[in-house]
Design a protein around this motif. Structure first.
Motif, short mmCIF file in Angstrom:
data_model
loop_
_atom_site.label_atom_id
_atom_site.label_comp_id
_atom_site.label_asym_id
_atom_site.label_seq_id
_atom_site.Cartn_x
_atom_site.Cartn_y
_atom_site.Cartn_z
N MET A 164 -8.69 3.67 0.47
CA MET A 164 -7.81 2.51 0.68
C MET A 164 -8.62 1.34 1.23
O MET A 164 -9.46 1.52 2.11
CB MET A 164 -6.69 2.88 1.66
CG MET A 164 -5.70 1.77 1.93
SD MET A 164 -4.37 2.32 3.04
CE MET A 164 -3.46 0.79 3.19
N ASN A 165 -8.39 0.17 0.68
CA ASN A 165 -9.07 -1.02 1.19
C ASN A 165 -8.74 -1.20 2.67
O ASN A 165 -7.58 -1.11 3.07
CB ASN A 165 -8.59 -2.24 0.38
CG ASN A 165 -9.37 -3.50 0.72
OD1 ASN A 165 -9.36 -3.95 1.85
ND2 ASN A 165 -10.02 -4.06 -0.29
N PRO A 166 -9.76 -1.49 3.51
CA PRO A 166 -9.50 -1.60 4.96
C PRO A 166 -8.56 -2.75 5.32
O PRO A 166 -8.05 -2.80 6.43
CB PRO A 166 -10.89 -1.80 5.55
CG PRO A 166 -11.75 -2.28 4.42
CD PRO A 166 -11.20 -1.61 3.21
N LEU A 167 -8.35 -3.71 4.41
CA LEU A 167 -7.44 -4.81 4.69
C LEU A 167 -6.01 -4.52 4.24
O LEU A 167 -5.10 -5.30 4.54
CB LEU A 167 -7.93 -6.09 4.02
CG LEU A 167 -9.22 -6.69 4.58
CD1 LEU A 167 -9.60 -7.93 3.79
CD2 LEU A 167 -9.06 -7.04 6.05
N GLU A 168 -5.79 -3.44 3.51
CA GLU A 168 -4.45 -3.12 3.04
C GLU A 168 -3.62 -2.55 4.18
O GLU A 168 -4.11 -1.81 5.03
CB GLU A 168 -4.52 -2.08 1.92
CG GLU A 168 -5.04 -2.61 0.60
CD GLU A 168 -4.01 -3.47 -0.11
OE1 GLU A 168 -2.85 -3.52 0.33
OE2 GLU A 168 -4.38 -4.09 -1.13
N ILE A 169 -2.34 -2.91 4.19
CA ILE A 169 -1.39 -2.25 5.07
C ILE A 169 -0.21 -1.78 4.23
O ILE A 169 0.07 -2.34 3.17
CB ILE A 169 -0.90 -3.15 6.23
CG1 ILE A 169 -0.10 -4.35 5.70
CG2 ILE A 169 -2.05 -3.62 7.09
CD1 ILE A 169 0.60 -5.15 6.79
N SER A 170 0.47 -0.76 4.69
CA SER A 170 1.60 -0.23 3.95
C SER A 170 2.81 -1.12 4.13
O SER A 170 2.88 -1.95 5.05
CB SER A 170 1.92 1.19 4.44
OG SER A 170 2.43 1.13 5.78
N SER A 171 3.80 -0.95 3.26
CA SER A 171 5.03 -1.73 3.39
C SER A 171 5.73 -1.39 4.71
O SER A 171 6.36 -2.26 5.32
CB SER A 171 5.96 -1.46 2.20
OG SER A 171 6.27 -0.08 2.11
N GLU A 172 5.60 -0.15 5.17
CA GLU A 172 6.21 0.21 6.44
C GLU A 172 5.51 -0.49 7.60
O GLU A 172 6.17 -0.96 8.54
CB GLU A 172 6.14 1.74 6.64
CG GLU A 172 6.83 2.23 7.90
CD GLU A 172 8.29 1.78 7.99
OE1 GLU A 172 8.72 1.45 9.12
OE2 GLU A 172 8.97 1.76 6.96
#
Length: 465
Positions: free
Chosen positions: A1-9
């Motif tokens: 997972m890209n370290p800048l991605e966050i989940s919708s939650e």
């Protein structure tokens, strides 16, 4: 997972935390000091921290309460400068605009964003009595004024192979906003070619003085590029005699730019104050003032798309539209200085749809009435004096200081202003009128009530103690 991605939650948790913090802050606005009780040293000690190498996750939000504590509050008793109150409905739209991250350059880059902005521009033009004008949203009145004068220079200046003939001149009143001298300098016209026309005892440009100066310059072989009229000067809210000035500008072939960043949107509620506004070639507006929108949100309106394209249509091959459809081929960058542009229109669109224009008209009328209410309170207090007529919502006044020299009176009022702001109950700014230092209240706030206005004079007198 890209370290800048966050989940919708994770995003929901962040958004909920921020929105709850903002809602709690708005709930306590009445009891929050208008100006933060802080120092430069404290703000540096709180926020000047080392750049984090590793992320803090949701703990990064833990300092947001400190951001609120050390910020100037959008209080109903904030009367400084000319700054709107930030409609929370518009603020919610700003979040979505940032998530969408549209670059509002051309229809193909953001079909909804461009269509909404063009719609908003037509709404604003119609609302102030200038239906049919085109335009776009800007960062504020200063860039709108710059671009209006750039259009004037290209349309009206005596051009030659080397560019603009530097004998061209621009005319404005001696109460003009500081962005006009800056614009004249940035455009290469030169500040020495800006003519500041005297104002009368109402701080309005004197048309006869304008006509006389333009005749003098014409006789000397100079070219009139533009006349800048003010629809709400920053110091006093004075409105120049727009219709007379338009006639004079037309006689000399000059472009008429109206700086309406402060006042022109008041035409929504008080059209009669702005006779001749529709005669302009270009007009600057600031929805982040009298449409109460969150910063930043200015606007430039103009009569001629051809004049805008003459000034700004210098595009690279990589921006060429592949469509011949008049809607789908539209590009703001063909009529504007900017290329990358934020989706500013979404907040105005949502705000106007949510509240309706009638609500804004009523709120502007309330601000105008509040200014008159404050002026009357000042006139009832023998220790204070009103320093200029109140045409819009700027109220300039001072402590009389009987028996003092003008220098002493200015010094006393300066200290008085500092004391009022330090007390934190109301926030005033200042103005200098004919060398007199004044306290200045400017009311462009949908939250302000009669009670908020009525506390100004007592606060000023209490600050004298």
């Amino acid at each position: 997972m890209n370290p800048l991605e966050i989940s919708s939650e994770q995003f929901r948790r962040l958004a909920d935390r921020v929105s709850n913090l903002a809602a709690d802050y708005l709930d306590k606005l009445d009891e929050t000091p208008v100006a933060p009780r802080t120092t430069g040293e404290e703000s540096e000690s709180v926020f000047r921290q080392p750049l984090p190498e590793h992320g803090m996750s949701e703990a990064a939000l833990d300092q947001l309460p400190e951001v609120l504590r050390l910020s100037r509050a959008p209080s109903p008793r904030f009367y400084g400068y000319v700054l709107g109150s930030g409609d929370p409905v518009g603020a919610t739209a700003d979040l979505l605009a940032s998530v969408l991250n549209q670059n509002v350059t051309a229809w193909r880059s953001g079909p909804a964003a461009v269509t909404i902005e063009r719609t908003i521009v037509s709404w604003l033009a119609e609302a102030i009595g200038c239906a049919g004008f085109r335009g776009y949203l800007t960062g504020g009145g200063s860039p709108a004024n710059l671009m209006g004068l750039a259009m004037a220079r290209e349309a009206k200046a005596a051009a030659n192979e080397k560019g603009v003939d530097l004998r061209g001149v621009v005319y404005a009143s001696d109460e003009v906003h500081m962005s006009i001298p800056k614009s004249v300098a940035l455009l290469g016209i030169g500040r020495e070619n800006l003519r500041l026309i005297p104002t009368d005892d109402r701080y309005q440009m004197i048309p006869e003085a304008l006509a006389a100066r333009m005749a003098e310059d014409q006789a000397a072989g100079k070219t009139a590029i533009a006349v800048v009229a003010s629809a709400g000067t920053v110091n006093t809210g004075s409105i120049d005699p727009l219709r007379q000035i338009a006639g004079i500008a037309r006689n000399y072939g000059a472009w008429l730019h109206i700086d309406g960043a402060y006042g022109a949107l008041a035409a929504i509620a008080a059209r009669d104050k702005f006779d001749g506004l529709e005669l302009a070639d270009s007009i600057s507006l600031d929805p982040h003032k009298w449409l109460y929108q969150p910063l930043d949100c200015g606007c430039l309106l103009y009569r001629s798309a051809e004049a805008a394209q003459k000034a700004f249509s210098h595009s690279g091959e990589y921006t060429r539209s592949l469509s011949a459809d008049p809607i789908e081929s539209f590009a703001f960058f063909e009529e504007s200085l900017e290329l990358s542009r934020r989706f500013r229109a979404l907040k105005i669109w949502l705000s106007l749809r949510y509240h309706g224009m009638a609500a804004f008209r009523a709120s502007i009328a309330k601000d105008l009435a509040h200014a008159q209410r404050l002026a009357e309170a000042i006139q009832r207090e023998p220790r204070l004096e009103l320093m200029a007529p109140v045409r819009l919502s700027a109220v300039c006044f001072r402590y009389r200081g009987e028996g003092l020299s003008e220098e002493q009176r200015n010094a006393l009022n300066l200290e008085l202003l500092k004391s009022v702001v330090k007390r934190g109950r109301v926030y005033l700014s200042n103005a200098s009128l004919r060398g007199a230092f004044c306290l200045r209240a400017c009311i462009v706030n949908h939250r302000t009530t009669d009670a908020d206005i009525d506390c100004v004079v007592p606060e000023v007198l209490a600050a004298l103690a």
